[in-house]
Design an enzyme around this catalytic site. Sequence first.
Site: not given
Ligand code: AMP
Length: 547
Positions: A331, A449
């Site tokens: 997002e 996910w």
């Molecule tokens: P996505 O939309 O698949 O990119 O997932 C985003 C989510 O991944 C975020 O809201 C976090 O929950 C997790 N996430 C992304 N980067 C990190 C990070 N460096 N450390 C911990 N969680 C992360």
Amino acid sequence: MLGQMQSQPLLISNLIVHAERHHAGTEIVSRRVEGDIHRTNWGQVAQRSRRIANALDALKLGFGERVATLAWNGYRHLELYFGVSGSGRVLHTLNPRLHPEQLVWIVNHADDRAICFDMTFLPLVQAVWRKCTGVKHWIALCDADKLPADSGIDGLQSYEAWIGGQSDTYTWPEFDENCASSMCYTSGTTGNPKGAVYSHRSTLLHAYGAALPDALGCSARDAILPVVPMFHVNAWGLPYSAAAVGCKLVFPGGALDGKSVYELIENEQVTMAAGVPTVWQMLLGHLQQNGLKFSTLKRTVIGGSACPPAMITAFNDQYGVEVLHAWGMTEMSPLGTVCTLKNAQVALPPEEKLQVRLKQGRTVFGVDMKIVDEAGNEQPWDGKSYGDLLVRGPWIIASYFKGEGGDPLRYDAAGRGWFPTGDVATIDADGFMQITDRSKDVIKSGGEWISSIDVENIAMAHPAVAMAACIGMRHPKWDERPIVVVVKKPGAEVTRDELLKFYDGKIAKWQVPDDVVFVDAIPLGATGKMQKMTLRQQLKDYVLPGL
Ligand code: AMP
């Protein structure tokens, strides 16, 4: 009084025009799914993206219509990034790791008209194409002579034949920079997947922001290897930043194992690579087992999941490679924060520096963030107080495709909308954010996910199951793996193996839980909601099978 500057829309076509004009000879290297190494350059990518634009015109695809890709990272995918969006169509990058039924749902929801796919995904396309009712054109990303005569897919054509007959002369259209350029679905929240729709403006602003020295620090002298897939938020926007700065790009295709990635880094003199921790785990394993070193790699961007401390230390101390721990979301285009040190921190002792580096980092200019309590009150930036992490900025979504899920924003007293990330975090006095928990009910395994709701619903469909809770357990390779905690119906029987078998064909294999834990009761809150934090606490001594 208005400013008196030229008003030019920020369009993705500007990027490829710039890359061709100033960096035509800079190489784009791809390991193809065919197995060989392919070399092209920004000049040829630009030419071929103009052929794509002409080919889309020939198909009579209208402005704003969706052209999807089902492809690994490679030069053809890069050409589509520019040819599709530059000509005013919307590039929809599909995640091939999803279950086929979920893919069909997404294709139909997005109203995709054409799908360009790597030959590795031919069996997947053969299985789903009849159900993708709005798709009129199937294009295999291969040479004409690699196209199987008996694919069974109506009208299937090869990409090279499709664009080969087209002129490479094309004038990129000018239009409103707020028009959609690309889209990507996320299953990171509950319910059906939702589409994040990027605009030309948001993409260009993100390309500038991501390239900044304290963000990913991209330059014309770099050779960048995006291991993060181009179907994951446009490979974190790297193809666009790369075109803006004119650096060399190196694409790994579908070969993401440690040996293949290492060979590419060394042979192509890669200076910066980007990917999720799982990929780097495999790479480090390969280096350690074979006593290897890097000769050119200076930085790795690690994000998508929390970067383990041992990984930061290994890269830094053993291999002299700086880790840029980054955080973002589909997002958010996706970049939110990057952990680069401030001046005062550079001289800190190694242990203190590591504590800073473990944080997800400071925001890139363009992103604002805050943490709030349940009532929406902003929490102090003291590194201890935690709260729901909210963000706003010009490359963060205002709503999902087709308005799914209603208005996702939370409004402050000034009426400004903030996007709730579903992450729980602290922010310290220097503005370094650290994720401490997740309020969204999902599991992230190897950067992908898994919806706990889907896992629970399948278990609940079994006649012997009264209640099921899916939770994530720490895993050294995959970061998290799901298990399902089950209460059986009185007098009913089901074994662990029977229940795991019950998942066959219902979700993708890698989404099937690693284990079933039978309990007498699952803790419930006052409103009857399952208390997963308590459950995780109760299972704190649990060890995943095989560990
Ligand atoms: P996505 O939309 O698949 O990119 O997932 C985003 C989510 O991944 C975020 O809201 C976090 O929950 C997790 N996430 C992304 N980067 C990190 C990070 N460096 N450390 C911990 N969680 C992360």
